[in-house]
Every structure is written in C-alpha cells, then in structure tokens.
Design a protein around this motif. Structure first.
Motif, PDB file in Angstrom:
ATOM      1  N   LEU A   1      38.672   7.405 -64.245  1.00 34.14           N
ATOM      2  CA  LEU A   1      39.585   6.825 -65.235  1.00 34.14           C
ATOM      3  C   LEU A   1      39.433   7.547 -66.564  1.00 34.14           C
ATOM      4  O   LEU A   1      38.319   7.728 -67.056  1.00 34.14           O
ATOM      5  N   CYS A   2      40.549   7.937 -67.140  1.00 35.21           N
ATOM      6  CA  CYS A   2      40.569   8.549 -68.460  1.00 35.21           C
ATOM      7  C   CYS A   2      41.628   7.853 -69.306  1.00 35.21           C
ATOM      8  O   CYS A   2      42.755   7.642 -68.850  1.00 35.21           O
ATOM      9  N   VAL A   3      41.272   7.492 -70.526  1.00 35.56           N
ATOM     10  CA  VAL A   3      42.221   6.968 -71.504  1.00 35.56           C
ATOM     11  C   VAL A   3      42.224   7.934 -72.674  1.00 35.56           C
ATOM     12  O   VAL A   3      41.163   8.270 -73.226  1.00 35.56           O
ATOM     13  N   THR A   4      43.405   8.406 -73.049  1.00 33.97           N
ATOM     14  CA  THR A   4      43.485   9.380 -74.131  1.00 33.97           C
ATOM     15  C   THR A   4      43.582   8.692 -75.487  1.00 33.97           C
ATOM     16  O   THR A   4      43.909   7.502 -75.595  1.00 33.97           O
ATOM     17  N   HIS A   5      43.320   9.471 -76.517  1.00 35.39           N
ATOM     18  CA  HIS A   5      43.384   8.961 -77.889  1.00 35.39           C
ATOM     19  C   HIS A   5      44.840   8.646 -78.236  1.00 35.39           C
ATOM     20  O   HIS A   5      45.746   9.440 -77.960  1.00 35.39           O
TER      21      HIS A   5
ATOM     22  N   LYS B   1      40.243  12.798 -75.058  1.00 35.50           N
ATOM     23  CA  LYS B   1      39.771  11.655 -74.286  1.00 35.50           C
ATOM     24  C   LYS B   1      38.970  10.703 -75.164  1.00 35.50           C
ATOM     25  O   LYS B   1      38.124  11.136 -75.939  1.00 35.50           O
ATOM     26  N   VAL B   2      39.229   9.400 -75.003  1.00 36.00           N
ATOM     27  CA  VAL B   2      38.381   8.405 -75.673  1.00 36.00           C
ATOM     28  C   VAL B   2      37.582   7.594 -74.653  1.00 36.00           C
ATOM     29  O   VAL B   2      36.540   7.042 -74.985  1.00 36.00           O
ATOM     30  N   ILE B   3      38.083   7.502 -73.436  1.00 38.42           N
ATOM     31  CA  ILE B   3      37.356   6.863 -72.333  1.00 38.42           C
ATOM     32  C   ILE B   3      37.435   7.801 -71.141  1.00 38.42           C
ATOM     33  O   ILE B   3      38.506   8.316 -70.813  1.00 38.42           O
TER      34      ILE B   3
END
Length: 410
Positions: free
Chosen positions: A77-81, A88-90
């Motif tokens: 899982l990747c959450v972008t800024h 990436k933020v997560i």
C-alpha cells in the motif's frame, strides 16, 4: 431431478451451474456469448481471487491454473502526498496468509463452459431480453439471474438503504501488459492511493500468452487523473497511462516503461454505480426470478471484492439449494438465502463504499501505523480475503484508537 435455469455465464453463474450438475441437478445456462467469443473478446476485470474464494473453486475441482498462474503473496500500500506530486507519505507491505491468483476471465470462463457441457449441462447462447424470462421461468423449478447487465438487473428493485450512491464514483481503465520492466517479477498487488485523484493497482496475472501484469486506474470523475476520455486506440491509452504514472507514481511508471499490451483486446474502460438490489423480481406471469452475483451486489472494484463475492455467493446458493431438497423455491426461501449471504456481503460492500470517499483522519492514522506495526499491516492485507475482520476497528474512531493503543502496548 429439479431443473434450474441460470442466465449469465460469469463467475457466479458458471460456478453454481457446475456445482449443481455435480450434485445431480438438471441445469440450463443461458449466455449471450460463446466461449470462443469470450476468449477473443476484450479483457473483463482484474479478478484477484483470495484464499476463501479459491477454496470454493477447489471444492468443485475448478482450480485449473494454480501451477501456471503467478502467485500473489502480499499487498503493498502506498499513499502519495496530497500536495507534492510523486512523493510517498505512506508505504508498506503486508503478507497474505495464503496466496491469491488472478486468472484472465477470457481463459477461465470458456474453460468452465466446456466443463459445464461435459457434465451434461445445457448451454444456450442467446441474448436474453426481459420478455424471455417468463418462458424460461415456466420451464424451470428455479430461475436465477446472474448478470450485471442493466436491462436485466434493473428488474430487481434497488435497495436504497444499502446503496448510498446514485452515480458512478470512479471511472475505470484496465490494461493487461506483458514483459513489464522491473528488478524482479511482481509477487504482490501494488495498491496506490492518490488523494483527490483516485487509485492505481498493478498485479501479476495469467493471460493468453502466459504471465503478465494487470493494471487498473480508478479515476475520480473530473479529477486530475480524468485524462482517458476521447482516446482513439489502445496504444493511446497505454501512452496516456505512462504519462499519468510518470507524474503521479514514477516508481510504477518504471515498471511499464518498455511494456506492451498483451493483445489487441487488452484494454477496457467504463463506469457503473455501486448498487445493492432486492433479491427477488416478479415477472408479468407471476413467476419469480432470483438474483445472484453482480445482479444483486455490484461493488466498485476498489477493494477487489467482485469476483470473490460472486464465488462465495455461488457456494452459499449451492449449499442452500441442495439442503432445500424437493421443496418449492418460493419467495421466502429466496429472500432468506440472500439475507444469509448478506450477513457476509455487508462487510465487503461497506468497506468498498468507505474507500470511495475521502478517509477520516483515524483511518489515515491506521494506514500510517501499519508501516510501524507489521501485525497491523498483515491484518489489513488479509482483510481482502475476510473483510469482516476490519470491523469495527476500521470504521469507528473509538475502536481504531483502542486497537492502536493495544498494538503500541505490546
């Protein structure tokens, strides 16, 4: 020997039909395409099947591709800024307790159609109109509609209490690619969230030419990713996908830099309204039609639950039909059967609908904390197989906070 007619030859209709034949029922399956037409037609979905759904196929000896299909061992899982593009933020990876598989339905469904006929089922290739259902109902002890096609599915009343949306929440663009570039073959689903824009998935799959990768854009209508309209060819769609990924997800763009489409029909796009419908429709003749699969429970693919729901519904319907013996299939039995399925389906439906709206802060805190706590990451990932395990801690702030406190205390 009871005669059951199923309209629709997708995951749920074929799986149920084969299961019924294996248990001595007479079954007619009505579909609008031959196996050859499906095999040579456009891609249909990403269909990442998790362990419980795969087990329902194995129980019927329908797991024909486990040796050839690349195994999906994890989800990243990747959450972008939200403001800095391509940052990436997560970012974390969780392992699945059992592998998942994605088999191109253009391979799967024709194979199952052949199996259905080998078992003695009657396969009728015909485009079914609503007016055809009365005759099909007259000829059958039970008539089941297992297709999401609107002209037939709309015979069933929309359940407004279980259907929060009245318009599509995402535009969908699916591509199948071969020879993707990367340091090593993909062994996971890569799930990328771009706040305010949509989501992007890429996963290993099996298609006509062997192992490949399926990529799915979930685009918020009129958002910054909504750039796929008006393209004239599949190659233009692929080039637009590269452009979008270079801007928003450059690490994913690297994977497909030299990739090509698997075939001439490797692209499909569209949108639909996530909808739950009431389980029984009454025809002009008074005959009843019972819904199955996408007919009754049509979820956005954002959490990959569509084919899994269909397999689990087919498994339950099979058990309920067999246990009903020689009794008539009346409206009460149909309603009770669907409500029994809904005891499970409410969770993937609720989760899918949650993910289509901006997440509250406590959900972002959970996703962020999963990078610190592998136990949490693995639990979220394995919820793709059993979404009920997310509740209530993924949906209520007080439960989320309590769970995070429990994790930090260990």
């Amino acid at each position: 020997m009871k005669h059951i007619t199923i309209v629709g030859a997708g995951q749920s209709g074929l799986q149920l039909g084969i299961g019924l034949l294996q248990n001595g029922y007479r079954v007619t399956l009505v579909t609008d395409r031959t196996g050859e037409q499906i095999a040579n037609g456009p891609v249909m979905s990403t269909q990442c099947m998790f362990h419980s759904a795969l087990e329902s196929e194995r129980a019927l000896a329908l797991n024909h591709w486990e040796q050839q299909c690349p195994k999906i061992e994890a989800i990243n899982l990747c959450v972008t800024h939200p403001e800095s593009l391509g940052e990436k933020v997560i970012n974390w990876r969780g392992g699945l307790s059992h592998f998942a598989l994605s088999v191109d339905q253009r391979i799967k469904f024709p194979n199952w159609m052949d199996k259905f006929e080998e078992l003695g089922g009657e396969l009728v290739v015909k485009r079914t109109q609503p007016s055809d259902l009365d005759q099909l109902g007259e000829q059958s002890d039970l008539l089941i509609l297992a297709t999401g096609k609107a002209e037939l599915a709309n015979l069933f009343e929309r359940d407004s209490l279980r259907s929060p949306f009245e318009r599509p929440q995402r535009k969908l663009v699916l591509l199948y690619l071969q020879n993707p570039q990367g340091d090593k073959p993909l062994d996971n689903v890569s799930f990328n969230v771009i706040p305010g824009a949509g989501e992007f998935f890429i996963m290993p799959a099996l298609s006509h030419n062997g192992a490949c990768e399926a990529m799915l854009f979930e685009v918020i209508p009129d958002g910054p990713l909504d750039r796929f309209e008006g393209l004239e060819s599949n190659e233009q769609v692929l080039e637009k996908a590269r452009s979008v990924l270079n801007t928003y997800l450059p690490w994913e763009a690297q994977r497909i830099e030299q990739a090509v489409l698997t075939d001439d029909n490797a692209v499909i796009s569209g949108s639909f309204v996530p909808t739950v419908r009431k389980p029984v429709a009454k025809l002009a003749s008074g005959k009843l039609v019972f819904g199955l699969g996408d007919t009754l429970c049509l979820n956005d693919p954002i959490t990959g639950q569509g084919a899994n729901n269909a397999a689990k519904a087919a498994q339950l319907y099979l058990e309920r039909i067999i246990s009903h013996g020689q009794q008539a299939f009346d409206e009460q039995w149909m309603t009770e059967t669907f409500e029994q399925f809904w005891q499970y389906a409410q969770w993937p439906t609720t989760w899918s609908n949650m993910m289509l709206t901006p997440p509250p802060e406590f959900v972002l805190n959970l996703l962020g904390a999963a990078g610190q706590y592998p136990k949490l990451a693995n639990r979220i990932v394995n919820a793709f197989d059993d979404p009920a395990d997310l509740f209530p801690w993924f949906s209520h702030e007080e439960h989320a906070n309590a769970y995070l406190a429990e994790l930090s205390a260990v």
